[in-house]
Design an enzyme around this catalytic site. Structure first.
Site, PDB file in Angstrom:
ATOM      1  CB  SER A 243      -0.905   0.011   1.225  1.00 15.05           C
ATOM      2  OG  SER A 243      -0.130   0.322   2.356  1.00 15.05           O
ATOM      3  CE  LYS A 244      -1.171   7.074  -2.881  1.00 14.42           C
ATOM      4  NZ  LYS A 244      -0.392   6.564  -4.014  1.00 14.42           N
TER       5      LYS A 244
END
Ligand code: GLU
Length: 463
Positions: A243-244
């Site tokens: 994820s980010k």
């Protein structure tokens, strides 16, 4: 059989790393077999699909060089075809109208749940020989449900995960068309894979649950089944879903950070597949090797250091003129002046050994393209009374010496010997006068790149 693969992204965001790897594998497998690679945009989710996301997918694939042979096909442009197949299935009795209201369906599911069973549709409107269906309610638009087999099981030999079997009892009579006639996701995918004569479906393993439903639909419409391979997902270095938090997950953030596409391709290729101990290979080699053997069954972990290491390798390999084209815009943005300055390609060639990204390279090269402003305290420290005469002598030599690394290096050594100094005592003030900083490539190389006129001007200005 001609191999036909497809990449079928939903345009709801950017092209993320997992999607890019799926595209790469589908592309490489088609190339390996001299087959066809198809791009299909699954844009039926009108609320989440955007034209910007379509463009982001196309840009990402173009940056990576994953050229499709057919498409892009847009599902929204194929609605008539899906409606046609729904009608054919209704006529053939492999699908049926269901008039149960959403509330009724929810009540059925609740009853199953209460009885400790898997919540599902109870088959009220499912036609069976000898069964009388309820009267059609007035003013209610039906959905169309697929008549899933009641017994038996669905099996396939997954190209990545090995044999998988799901009992038909686990599968509901799936809604394939909504009350307004729009087709649903799994149905569209099955029709498309059939119409596009897909032979191998490679996709993320978040789709494993869809596969038995799609296989049943494909069987019902008389399609030849493709083979399926479900790729394990990509995790961050901490083992959590990527994820980010782990850094860039959108492919197009990587060119912005100064990564080369060949580094990204090489990295993604190894993320879920291996060929002995080979870590560095070209896409020609990958396409020659990639036959779906040696696929990893476990999730891959994204490792930024390894990607950076590969990027350094490909920057070192890259043609200097190409590096210059990539670095120039960001250097201009930092105020670089390229007139009367060393040739950028030559400078980058000198500086590319140790950098991990084009951005780092551009930053490092700036020292050749801005007016030097050495901090006063550094000048005071290095440009001492003891050193100045030697610098003046070197400046004099520079006026006439042959402008080559060898000749300049020899001239430097002669001046050092004549003044009883060591190399850093001359090299450091020279660096300061020429570039304003102490960290530069080897001084003889720096001198050659700046050229006689600039070297003389900057030394005279500082002395
Ligand atoms: N559109 C799906 C997705 O973006 C992929 C469907 C498929 O490959 O079958 O996850």
């Amino acid at each position: 059989m001609t191999v036909r693969t497809r990449f079928a992204p939903s345009p709801t965001g950017f092209l993320h790393l997992g999607g890019a790897r799926t595209a790469l594998y589908s592309w490489a497998f088609a190339r390996h077999h001299g087959g066809t690679f198809i791009l299909r945009i699954e844009d039926t989710d009108l609320e989440r699909s955007t034209p910007e996301a379509v463009q982001a997918i196309i840009d990402g694939m173009q940056w990576l060089g994953l050229q499709h042979d057919e498409g892009p096909f847009y599902q929204m442009q194929r609605m008539d075809r899906y409606r046609e197949v729904v009608q054919q299935m209704l006529a053939a009795g492999t699908a049926y109208y269901c008039y149960s209201s959403p509330d009724e369906v929810e009540a059925m599911r609740e009853r199953f749940r209460a009885a400790g069973e898997k919540p599902r549709y109870d088959g009220t409107w499912r036609p069976e020989p000898g069964k009388t269906l309820p009267p059609v309610p007035a003013d209610r638009k039906p959905v169309v449900r697929f008549k899933n087999p009641l017994d038996g099981e669905v099996s396939w030999n997954d190209l990545v995960k090995g044999p998988i079997t799901i009992s038909n009892k686990e599968l509901d009579d799936l809604v394939i068309a909504r009350p307004d006639g729009t087709p649903t996701y799994n149905f569209c995918v099955a029709v498309d894979d059939w119409d596009m004569r897909i032979t191998h479906v490679l996709r993320g393993d978040d789709h494993v649950n869809n596969t038995p439903r799609q296989i049943n639909i494909l069987r019902a419409i008389g399609a030849t089944l493709p083979e399926y391979g479900h790729l394990p997902m990509i995790l961050g270095a901490d083992g959590e879903k990527l994820s980010k938090r782990h850094g860039a997950v959108s492919v197009m953030e990587y060119p912005a950070q100064g990564f080369l596409p060949e580094a990204m391709l090489n990295y993604l290729a190894r993320l879920g597949w291996s060929h002995g101990d080979d870590e560095i290979f070209s896409m020609e080699q990958f396409c020659a090797w990639f036959d779906l053997s040696n696929m990893s069954r476990s999730a891959a972990q994204f490792n930024n250091e390894k990607l950076a290491w590969l990027n350094n390798h490909y920057i070192k390999q890259a043609d200097n003129a190409r590096l210059a084209e990539l670095a120039r815009p960001q250097m201009l943005a930092q105020g670089a002046v390229f007139e009367n300055a060393p040739e950028l390609a030559a400078v980058l060639g000198l500086m590319k050994e140790r950098v991990q990204t084009i951005n780092e390279l551009a930053d490092a090269a700036m020292l050749f393209y801005r007016t030097p402003q050495a901090p006063a305290e550094l000048l005071a420290q290095h440009l001492t009374v003891a050193v100045k005469p030697a610098l003046a002598a070197f400046a004099e030599r520079c006026a006439s010496v042959e402008w080559s690394k060898e000749a300049l290096s020899a001239a430097l050594k002669e001046v050092l010997a004549a003044h009883g100094l060591k190399m850093p005592q001359l090299a450091m003030p020279l660096r300061l006068l020429l570039t304003g900083q102490l960290q530069t490539p080897a001084i003889d190389a720096v001198l050659v790149l700046f050229g006689r006129a600039t070297v003389l001007a900057r030394m005279q200005a500082g002395l």
